[in-house]
Design a protein around this motif. Structure first.
Motif, short mmCIF file in Angstrom:
data_model
loop_
_atom_site.label_atom_id
_atom_site.label_comp_id
_atom_site.label_asym_id
_atom_site.label_seq_id
_atom_site.Cartn_x
_atom_site.Cartn_y
_atom_site.Cartn_z
N TYR A 38 0.85 -1.19 0.00
CA TYR A 38 0.00 0.00 0.00
C TYR A 38 0.88 1.24 0.00
O TYR A 38 2.09 1.13 0.24
CB TYR A 38 -1.00 0.00 1.18
CG TYR A 38 -0.39 -0.01 2.54
CD1 TYR A 38 -0.08 -1.20 3.20
CD2 TYR A 38 -0.11 1.19 3.22
CE1 TYR A 38 0.47 -1.20 4.47
CE2 TYR A 38 0.43 1.19 4.49
CZ TYR A 38 0.72 0.00 5.11
OH TYR A 38 1.28 -0.01 6.36
N TYR A 39 0.29 2.37 -0.31
CA TYR A 39 1.09 3.60 -0.33
C TYR A 39 0.29 4.76 0.22
O TYR A 39 -0.94 4.81 0.11
CB TYR A 39 1.66 3.91 -1.71
CG TYR A 39 0.80 3.55 -2.89
CD1 TYR A 39 0.78 2.24 -3.38
CD2 TYR A 39 0.02 4.52 -3.50
CE1 TYR A 39 -0.02 1.92 -4.47
CE2 TYR A 39 -0.78 4.19 -4.59
CZ TYR A 39 -0.79 2.88 -5.07
OH TYR A 39 -1.59 2.55 -6.13
N CYS A 109 4.90 7.36 0.41
CA CYS A 109 5.45 6.30 1.27
C CYS A 109 4.89 4.97 0.79
O CYS A 109 3.69 4.71 0.89
CB CYS A 109 5.05 6.57 2.72
SG CYS A 109 5.38 5.19 3.82
N LEU A 110 5.78 4.13 0.27
CA LEU A 110 5.38 2.79 -0.17
C LEU A 110 5.66 1.82 0.97
O LEU A 110 6.74 1.87 1.59
CB LEU A 110 6.21 2.38 -1.39
CG LEU A 110 5.94 0.99 -1.95
CD1 LEU A 110 4.61 0.96 -2.71
CD2 LEU A 110 7.06 0.55 -2.89
N TYR A 116 -1.81 -9.80 5.09
CA TYR A 116 -3.00 -9.07 4.66
C TYR A 116 -3.45 -8.13 5.77
O TYR A 116 -3.06 -8.29 6.93
CB TYR A 116 -4.12 -10.06 4.30
CG TYR A 116 -3.70 -11.04 3.24
CD1 TYR A 116 -3.36 -10.60 1.96
CD2 TYR A 116 -3.59 -12.39 3.52
CE1 TYR A 116 -2.95 -11.48 0.98
CE2 TYR A 116 -3.17 -13.29 2.54
CZ TYR A 116 -2.85 -12.83 1.28
OH TYR A 116 -2.42 -13.69 0.33
N TYR A 117 -4.28 -7.19 5.42
CA TYR A 117 -4.79 -6.23 6.40
C TYR A 117 -5.67 -6.93 7.43
O TYR A 117 -6.57 -7.70 7.07
CB TYR A 117 -5.59 -5.13 5.68
CG TYR A 117 -6.29 -4.21 6.63
CD1 TYR A 117 -5.57 -3.29 7.38
CD2 TYR A 117 -7.67 -4.27 6.81
CE1 TYR A 117 -6.20 -2.44 8.27
CE2 TYR A 117 -8.31 -3.42 7.69
CZ TYR A 117 -7.57 -2.51 8.42
OH TYR A 117 -8.20 -1.68 9.30
N SER A 118 -5.39 -6.65 8.70
CA SER A 118 -6.24 -7.17 9.77
C SER A 118 -6.24 -6.17 10.92
O SER A 118 -5.19 -5.94 11.54
CB SER A 118 -5.69 -8.53 10.25
OG SER A 118 -6.29 -8.86 11.48
N GLU A 119 -7.39 -5.58 11.18
CA GLU A 119 -7.45 -4.57 12.24
C GLU A 119 -7.10 -5.19 13.60
O GLU A 119 -6.56 -4.51 14.48
CB GLU A 119 -8.85 -3.93 12.26
CG GLU A 119 -8.99 -2.71 13.16
CD GLU A 119 -7.98 -1.57 12.88
OE1 GLU A 119 -7.70 -1.28 11.70
OE2 GLU A 119 -7.49 -0.97 13.86
N SER A 120 -7.34 -6.49 13.77
CA SER A 120 -7.06 -7.11 15.07
C SER A 120 -5.57 -7.26 15.34
O SER A 120 -5.16 -7.57 16.46
CB SER A 120 -7.76 -8.48 15.18
OG SER A 120 -7.21 -9.34 14.21
#
Ligand code: T46
Length: 142
Positions: A38-39, A109-110, A116-120
């Protein structure tokens, strides 16, 4: 993890009269398998980002364009990095608090992430972070 587990990785720069090229291969140029990219860009002047730690995620941050500061914090010590070249990556292991600020106009900013994305996976409260690293250090000393 400790502040000294964070480090700058100097990527290879392949230069010729047409300009420069930098390549990053998982587990070769960086210590992680990349699962997510992500950037962050168009950050308004004076704004900061981050302000959290990750329970398990490892990341590499690169200033693809422009510059910004990253403060890393292991609960005992803090260190400030200034990222201003696309061939430098800052490796941040798990359980390190990070804050980013001082974005120059046009900074990008790379981020290369090990999962993977995980809010926990986030610890977004500094008090909770300090308590968690304190508890971990105590159980290691026992
Ligand atoms: C980090 C620093 C360097 C997603 O839905 N998926 C994603 O992969 C990411 C990274 C974020 N989001 C959502 C979660 C929030 O609702 O995007 C929103 C903004 O995320 P956040 O406030 O966490 O953004 P930053 O810039 O403060 O932090 C990010 C990363 O979250 C974090 O892991 O280390 O960049």
């Amino acid at each position: 993890m400790k502040i000294n587990d964070c480090r700058i990785i100097n990527f290879k720069k392949i230069s010729d009269p047409r300009g420069n090229l930098t390549v990053i291969e998982s587990k070769k140029d960086i210590p992680i398998e990349i699962k997510r990219v992500y950037y962050i860009y168009e950050v308004p002047g004076g704004k900061s980002r981050g302000g959290h730690a990750h329970k398990n995620l490892e990341q590499i941050m690169i200033s693809i364009s422009g510059s910004f500061n990253v403060v890393v914090d292991d609960g005992q010590q803090r260190k400030r990095y200034y990222l201003d070249h696309p061939y430098y990556g800052l490796y941040i292991p798990r359980m390190i608090w990070r804050e980013m600020d001082n974005f120059s106009p046009g900074a990008v900013c790379l981020v290369l992430a090990s999962d993977y994305y995980s809010e926990s996976d986030y610890i977004r409260d500094y008090g909770e972070f300090i308590k968690t690293v304190g508890d971990t250090n105590e159980s290691k000393e026992r």
